[in-house]
Design a protein around this motif. Structure first.
Motif, short mmCIF file in Angstrom:
data_model
loop_
_atom_site.label_atom_id
_atom_site.label_comp_id
_atom_site.label_asym_id
_atom_site.label_seq_id
_atom_site.Cartn_x
_atom_site.Cartn_y
_atom_site.Cartn_z
N VAL A 2 0.89 -1.26 -0.07
CA VAL A 2 -0.06 -0.19 0.04
C VAL A 2 0.83 1.30 -0.01
O VAL A 2 0.42 2.24 -0.54
CB VAL A 2 -1.09 0.09 1.12
CG1 VAL A 2 -2.14 1.21 1.24
CG2 VAL A 2 -1.76 -1.22 1.14
N GLU B 106 2.08 2.08 -3.35
CA GLU B 106 1.04 2.71 -4.06
C GLU B 106 0.97 4.42 -3.81
O GLU B 106 0.78 5.31 -4.47
CB GLU B 106 -0.37 2.32 -3.80
CG GLU B 106 -0.42 0.85 -4.68
CD GLU B 106 -0.63 1.01 -5.93
OE1 GLU B 106 -1.30 2.06 -6.69
OE2 GLU B 106 0.41 0.23 -6.92
N PHE B 107 0.88 4.57 -2.44
CA PHE B 107 0.89 5.73 -1.76
C PHE B 107 2.12 6.84 -2.14
O PHE B 107 1.84 7.93 -2.38
CB PHE B 107 0.82 5.78 -0.46
CG PHE B 107 0.36 7.02 0.35
CD1 PHE B 107 -0.38 7.88 0.06
CD2 PHE B 107 1.25 7.52 1.59
CE1 PHE B 107 -0.75 9.06 0.62
CE2 PHE B 107 0.89 8.77 2.12
CZ PHE B 107 -0.20 9.38 1.79
N LYS C 52 -6.73 -2.91 0.88
CA LYS C 52 -5.61 -1.94 0.49
C LYS C 52 -6.32 -0.55 0.14
O LYS C 52 -5.63 0.43 0.59
CB LYS C 52 -4.83 -2.46 -0.86
CG LYS C 52 -4.14 -3.71 -0.66
CD LYS C 52 -3.39 -4.25 -1.79
CE LYS C 52 -2.73 -5.30 -1.43
NZ LYS C 52 -2.75 -6.55 -2.64
N GLU C 53 -7.50 -0.59 -0.41
CA GLU C 53 -8.06 0.54 -0.80
C GLU C 53 -8.44 1.44 0.29
O GLU C 53 -8.17 2.76 0.36
CB GLU C 53 -9.41 0.48 -1.58
CG GLU C 53 -9.49 -0.26 -2.88
CD GLU C 53 -9.00 -1.74 -2.54
OE1 GLU C 53 -9.58 -2.35 -1.76
OE2 GLU C 53 -8.17 -2.43 -3.38
N LEU D 193 -5.26 2.96 1.89
CA LEU D 193 -4.76 3.90 0.95
C LEU D 193 -5.48 5.32 1.04
O LEU D 193 -4.96 6.50 1.23
CB LEU D 193 -4.77 3.64 -0.42
CG LEU D 193 -4.02 4.32 -1.51
CD1 LEU D 193 -2.47 4.42 -1.36
CD2 LEU D 193 -4.17 3.82 -3.00
N SER D 194 -7.08 5.20 1.50
CA SER D 194 -7.77 6.14 1.42
C SER D 194 -7.35 7.08 2.83
O SER D 194 -7.42 8.42 2.97
CB SER D 194 -9.04 6.08 1.15
OG SER D 194 -9.61 5.31 2.44
N LEU E 260 -4.61 6.79 4.60
CA LEU E 260 -3.13 7.71 4.12
C LEU E 260 -3.41 8.82 3.51
O LEU E 260 -2.74 9.96 3.96
CB LEU E 260 -2.40 6.64 3.38
CG LEU E 260 -1.54 5.38 4.42
CD1 LEU E 260 -1.14 4.42 3.39
CD2 LEU E 260 -0.66 5.91 5.41
N MET E 261 -4.21 8.97 2.50
CA MET E 261 -4.41 10.11 1.69
C MET E 261 -5.16 11.35 2.77
O MET E 261 -4.95 12.35 2.59
CB MET E 261 -5.65 9.84 0.61
CG MET E 261 -4.94 8.99 -0.61
SD MET E 261 -4.06 9.57 -1.68
CE MET E 261 -4.15 8.44 -2.97
#
Lengths: 384, 387
Positions: free
Chosen positions: B229, B232-233, B335-336, B339-340, B342-343
């Motif tokens: 993840v 990706e970030f 993972k999504e 990730l969200s 982290l955003m």
């Protein structure tokens, strides 16, 4: 011609690459000696065992005594090896490790000394020269893709001393080059091969339930957690299946819990280690064979599955994209992307029967021409 | 409750950080605490702790002479009945010394810290000792799922257990699969000695974020998942740095190299406590990526320090963290979802960051202190003894 092969254990029945190699070389009139660090109960091969701790006091004492005699038998060679190691800058401790780990080889006169894995050649770089043999090394996956990460520049001296390199896939050669191997050194590719007579194509009966199989050790390199994740997406999409994993290993707990948390506990069967005949029976009823590894030298089991008429989906890890030609003899999916793997499985499920049969026919004919044992046998002979 | 004798049994001394905290906390009450098992290191406790741990087999033999011989006949019989089916001499010796010692001291409560050993100790009820079991992490959350025999054993033995301590409400729910009677269960959260965890107000800089994970390199910590993840970030925010203390393994090493993120993701082995603490102080975000936890102590510590936590919602984590209020929760294994979060965190303003970390500190002060933990445990003991 006399060839010495250095391995950590005698090859077990499932390690067909080495078993075949020894058999073929002997058939072609070569004298083959197998030098191993430990013996295992699985093999019938006659081999020369090196210095290692024995099981129990008596066995341990016996091995120490043998090592002592071996030291007495070849004092000149021991001295030569010691001197050459010292010239190469080996410290006293490393030098002694080098001598003790090679003592069982030193009294033999060979034409070639072939290290079955590159890691086996570390600290033994001068042994071939000491006994007047040429030095060959095989790279097979872990030894070139993972080991150098933990031990930087570990092969520098090996590349300096080597006469010929054997690799099983082009990606592995590229990794060797990235780790300091020079292309000007002689090298040759010999891929694994399979016995087409044993792994014979038979038309699959349409299963009521989709059957998916993987043959792999339960180890992180095999990407089984990603595979289980991909299959959970399938289940969420309303597709029922039975997934069988043949193999055992340290990740059993991790994978079983993943299947539980991802709600496919009942769909996943951990079958443990199986005999070759049992694997053949399993493959006869397998619709899709998956090898979604993170790291894979070549993937012998994928050849076997293709020969048996399974549609194979593999990752693009090292040798796998050479093993399966994407879209022609199976499918190659980017590694570490379970959502893509899941999509590919769905695509295969909906593939027209005629297209599936064409793909299987492509695989089987490619196996017959490129990955059969006769081709492999000739390459082993050519290598030396 | 006063003047009771409680045996806190984990099999080794010193035990894990949270069990040691419990021993120290309980020893500050008026009760006597008995410790049994193998001694790996000398620890100094209060005088009301009877530290009857042994260093080697010789001490075990002395224990047998000292504690087995004076036992009454019926207790001797009980000891013998427990060791006769042990196959190895080493295990026989260990059990003989430990059981004799426990029966000699005859505690009011025998509190087993690891559920897997319950089968070996449930017989103590025959000697009039109340048996309490702690429900912690792997012993309940996945071991009995992987090992069906263990699950069966729990189902057979749990109904005889006098009381249960759950490290979270979630673990009690999970343990209900194994015939657990919830009327004799109590949640007692792990607690910190707050004077050792000083809150520090941080200045949060959106541009450059230091993310930290702490914990041994075990699959349940889900470091490969976190690295996937974070890789990706990094495509969205190339200025982040992610450090894993304790997460150095062949798998993670290969992964960071294969994903070409070695510059941003640093893998470290185990570090001494003081270094871990100073790393935690410096970090902006503590990430708990685990697939399974009871309640992760490292999260409580980060919250006490004023470090923002992003945690998976595994086990009892949602009992500590209220998403968006005192930290962030993501869906386990998604993972999504991570990730969200982290955003979201990377776009927090300084005031928002400070508001959340302040709330986190308040949560710890209100519900996760050593005092709460000890009171909760004493209440459980009292409840069980009043039956």
């Amino acid at each position: 011609m006399k060839i010495g092969i250095v391995l950590s254990n005698p090859p077990g029945y499932s390690e067909t690459f080495f078993v075949n190699k020894i058999k073929f070389l002997k058939e072609a009139g070569f004298e083959v000696y197998l030098f191993v660090d430990k013996v295992s109960s699985e093999s019938n091969e006659n081999c020369i065992v090196g210095y290692s701790q024995g099981n129990g006091f008596i066995e341990d004492a016996r091995r120490k005594l043998i090592t002592f005699f071996r030291l007495c038998l070849s004092p000149v060679k021991v001295f030569n090896l010691f001197s050459q190691n010292r010239k190469d800058g080996l410290g006293l401790r490393q030098n002694l490790i080098s001598i003790f780990s090679s003592i069982h080889i030193l009294s033999y006169k060979l034409d070639w000394l072939h290290f079955g894995f590159a890691t086996m050649a570390i600290n033994r770089e001068n042994v071939a020269k000491t006994i007047g043999a040429k030095m060959a090394v095989s790279i097979r996956g872990y030894d070139i893709a993972i080991y150098p990460l933990k031990c930087t520049n570990c092969y520098d001296l090996v590349w300096e001393k080597i006469d010929k390199l054997h690799f099983i896939s082009d990606d592995l050669l590229q990794l060797a080059i990235a780790n300091g191997f020079r292309e000007s050194i002689s090298h040759m590719k010999i891929t694994p091969a399979i016995d087409i007579e044993k792994f014979k194509y038979s038309e699959h009966i349409q299963n009521k339930l989709l059957r998916i199989t993987t043959v792999a050790r339960l180890n992180w390199k095999k990407g089984l957690e990603y595979t289980i994740e991909a299959l959970s997406y399938l289940k969420k999409g309303g597709i029922d299946f039975e997934y069988s994993i043949i193999g055992e290993g340290n990740d059993f707990e991790r994978l079983k819990f993943a299947a539980h948390q991802l709600d496919i506990f009942k769909n996943v069967k951990f079958l443990g280690k199986k005999r070759q005949e049992e694997i053949i029976e399993m493959l006869k009823t397998t619709d899709i064979y998956i090898q979604y590894s993170i790291q894979e030298g070549f993937g012998n089991s994928v050849l076997e599955a293709q020969a048996m008429g399974c549609i194979c989906i593999v990752s693009d890890a090292e040798g796998l994209s050479e093993n399966v030609l994407d879209g022609l003899t199976g499918y190659v999916v980017k590694k570490r992307k379970p959502e893509l793997l899941s999509e590919k499985i769905k695509e295969v499920i909906h593939l027209e029967r005629q297209l599936k049969l064409e793909m299987i026919s492509n695989s089987v004919s490619r196996l017959k021409t490129e990955f059969n044992l006769e081709v492999q046998k000739q390459r082993f002979i050519d290598f030396y | 409750m006063i003047d009771k004798k409680i045996c806190v049994y984990s099999g080794v001394s010193p035990s894990t950080t949270f069990i040691e905290r419990l021993i120290v906390g309980l020893s500050e009450s008026n009760n006597q605490i008995l410790l049994v098992g193998r001694k790996n290191k000398e620890i100094e406790y209060n005088s009301n702790v009877i530290n009857a741990t042994y260093k080697n087999e010789f001490i075990q033999l002395l224990f047998i002479l000292k504690y087995y011989l004076p036992l009454p006949i019926e207790h001797k019989r009980l000891v013998r009945s427990q060791i006769k089916f042990r196959s190895s001499l080493k295990v026989k010796l260990k059990k003989l010394s430990e059981i004799s010692l426990v029966l000699f001291h005859k505690p009011d409560i025998f509190h087993i810290q690891w559920a897997k050993s319950i089968e070996e100790w449930i017989f103590l009820k025959e000697a009039g000792i109340k048996v309490i079991v702690s429900l912690r992490g792997a012993h309940i959350n996945y071991s009995p799922i992987i090992d069906e025999h263990l699950g069966e054993m729990y189902k057979n033995v749990f109904p005889s257990v006098d009381g249960f301590h759950g490290v979270s409400q979630a673990i009690i729910e999970e343990a209900r699969k194994y015939n657990l009677n919830t009327s004799n269960c109590k949640v007692v959260y792990s607690g910190l000695k707050l004077d050792k965890f000083e809150y520090k107000k941080k200045i949060f800089n959106q541009g450059k974020i230091d993310i930290l994970s702490i914990g041994r390199a075990h699959w349940k910590k889900a470091y490969p998942f976190a690295i996937d993840v974070l890789s990706e970030f990094l495509k969205f925010n190339p200025n982040i740095r992610y450090k894993i203390i304790g997460g150095h393994s062949e798998e993670t090493l290969f992964q960071t190299q294969q994903l070409n993120v070695e510059k941003n993701i640093e893998l470290l082995g185990n570090l001494p406590f003081e270094e871990v603490k100073s790393n935690l102080y410096k970090a902006d975000v503590l990430l708990l990526s685990s697939y399974e936890e009871g309640i992760a102590n490292v999260v409580l510590e980060a919250m006490a320090f004023g470090v923002l936590v992003i945690s998976s919602d595994c086990g009892g984590m949602s009992e500590v963290i209220e998403d968006g209020v005192n930290g962030f929760l993501f869906e386990n294994r998604s993972k999504e979802s991570l990730l969200s979060k982290l955003m979201l965190v990377s776009q927090l303003k300084n005031e928002e960051y400070q508001r959340i970390t302040k709330n986190a500190r308040q949560t710890i002060e209100e519900r996760f202190t050593e005092g709460n933990m000890v009171d909760g445990m004493l209440n459980l003991y009292h409840h069980i003894l009043s039956y």
